[in-house]
Enzyme design. Structure first.
Site, PDB file in Angstrom:
ATOM      1  CB  SER A 162     -37.927 -29.405 -21.657  1.00  0.00           C
ATOM      2  OG  SER A 162     -38.481 -30.142 -22.718  1.00  0.00           O
ATOM      3  CG  HIS A 195     -35.381 -34.157 -22.107  1.00  0.00           C
ATOM      4  ND1 HIS A 195     -34.861 -33.039 -22.729  1.00  0.00           N
ATOM      5  CD2 HIS A 195     -36.669 -33.826 -21.770  1.00  0.00           C
ATOM      6  CE1 HIS A 195     -35.782 -32.087 -22.776  1.00  0.00           C
ATOM      7  NE2 HIS A 195     -36.888 -32.538 -22.203  1.00  0.00           N
TER       8      HIS A 195
END
Length: 301
Positions: free
Chosen positions: A124, A279
């Site tokens: 990320s 994610h």
């Protein structure tokens, strides 16, 4: 199940609009990064020879990827350094929080430790930091792994701003127990694992009876609107011509198919691995993540 795809960027039309060039002209002070060192077996490489640097995402820390880092050190026989990026964990706080500054911190970390041919792995926010450094100073690193992020401007999910609101409320409440903090945060996030992840930033200062967050919430709140941005806009001006692995979660929206051509423009030797996860794919599917990374980093005969 992980699916591997090797895609030629020349075979896919570029759909993204690209403008403005990367610039690091804004002044900032480099931050020395706190880190944990995971050593390989005794017959492994020297600590300066091709180490792996693992970078966390927003609100994370060097402790997040401890388990997978130990496996990477053991199986690849390489030293692994998990770092706290600026304004996170035990690293110093700084008013500037963007990818140019974070990448420069990591470059300083590499030079300070005299590392040769390191691999960067980032999730990320850490992934965009790795990509930024790879494009800014390609000679400094050997290869990189981007976990569920892409070299493109994107709008961050609104949940991050909501988390900061909840965390600020906890700081203001002066809680003395983590359970109290969790009750407040539950009003902002229903998922217990995510709350536990966020509350990992909570600590009790030595001179205080109440818990506080380690991360500077005001600084991160100010940076949040721009943390979806990527500092490089034109792949004609900056390319990383070395191997790059992009691992994405199929239930995540961070790396849609539409950005794959742009990945290929910036990283022409990239490989793409899809993992059936969201994610937070490293914690959701650690074995599949490790399999993809170890295969990528294992020398080919």
């Amino acid at each position: 199940m992980a699916t591997r795809r090797i895609i030629s960027p020349r075979s896919i039309p570029l759909r993204a609009t690209i403008s403005r060039s990367y610039s690091s002209s804004a002044a900032h002070h480099r931050v020395p990064l706190a880190y944990d060192h995971h050593q390989p077996p005794k017959d492994g490489r020297h600590k300066q020879d091709s180490p792996i640097i693992f970078m966390h995402g927003l609100f994370g820390s060097k402790k997040n990827n401890r388990s997978v880092s130990k496996v990477l050190a053991r199986d690849l026989k390489r030293h692994v350094y998990t770092v706290d990026l600026r304004n996170h964990g035990e690293s110093p706080h700084a008013p500037r929080h963007d990818y140019v500054a974070m990448a420069d911190d990591v470059a300083g970390f590499i030079r300070d430790h005299d590392m040769q041919n390191p691999t960067l792995i980032g999730h990320s926010m850490g992934a965009k930091t790795a990509m930024t450094l790879g494009l800014a100073e390609p000679d400094l690193i050997a290869d990189l792994v981007s976990v569920d992020n892409a070299p493109v401007d994107a709008v961050l999910e609104s949940s991050f701003a909501k988390y900061i609101q909840g965390m600020r409320r906890i700081d203001e409440a002066g809680v003395t127990k983590q359970a109290e903090a969790d009750r407040i945060l539950a009003e902002y996030e229903q998922d217990l694992p995510i709350r536990q992840f966020l509350l990992g930033n909570l600590h009790r200062p030595a001179d205080s009876a109440t818990h506080r967050f380690r991360v500077p919430l005001a600084t991160l709140a100010k940076a949040l609107p721009h943390l979806g941005d990527f500092p490089f806009k034109d792949p004609a001006r900056a390319r990383f011509e070395k191997p790059a692995l992009f691992v994405r979660g199929t239930r995540s929206r961070y790396v849609p198919d539409e950005v794959i051509p742009l990945i290929g423009q910036f990283f022409p030797r990239f490989q793409l691995v899809d993992i059936e996860a969201g994610h937070w794919l490293i914690s959701e599917k650690p074995e599949e993540f490790l399999r993809a990374v170890i295969e990528f980093l294992t020398p080919k005969e």
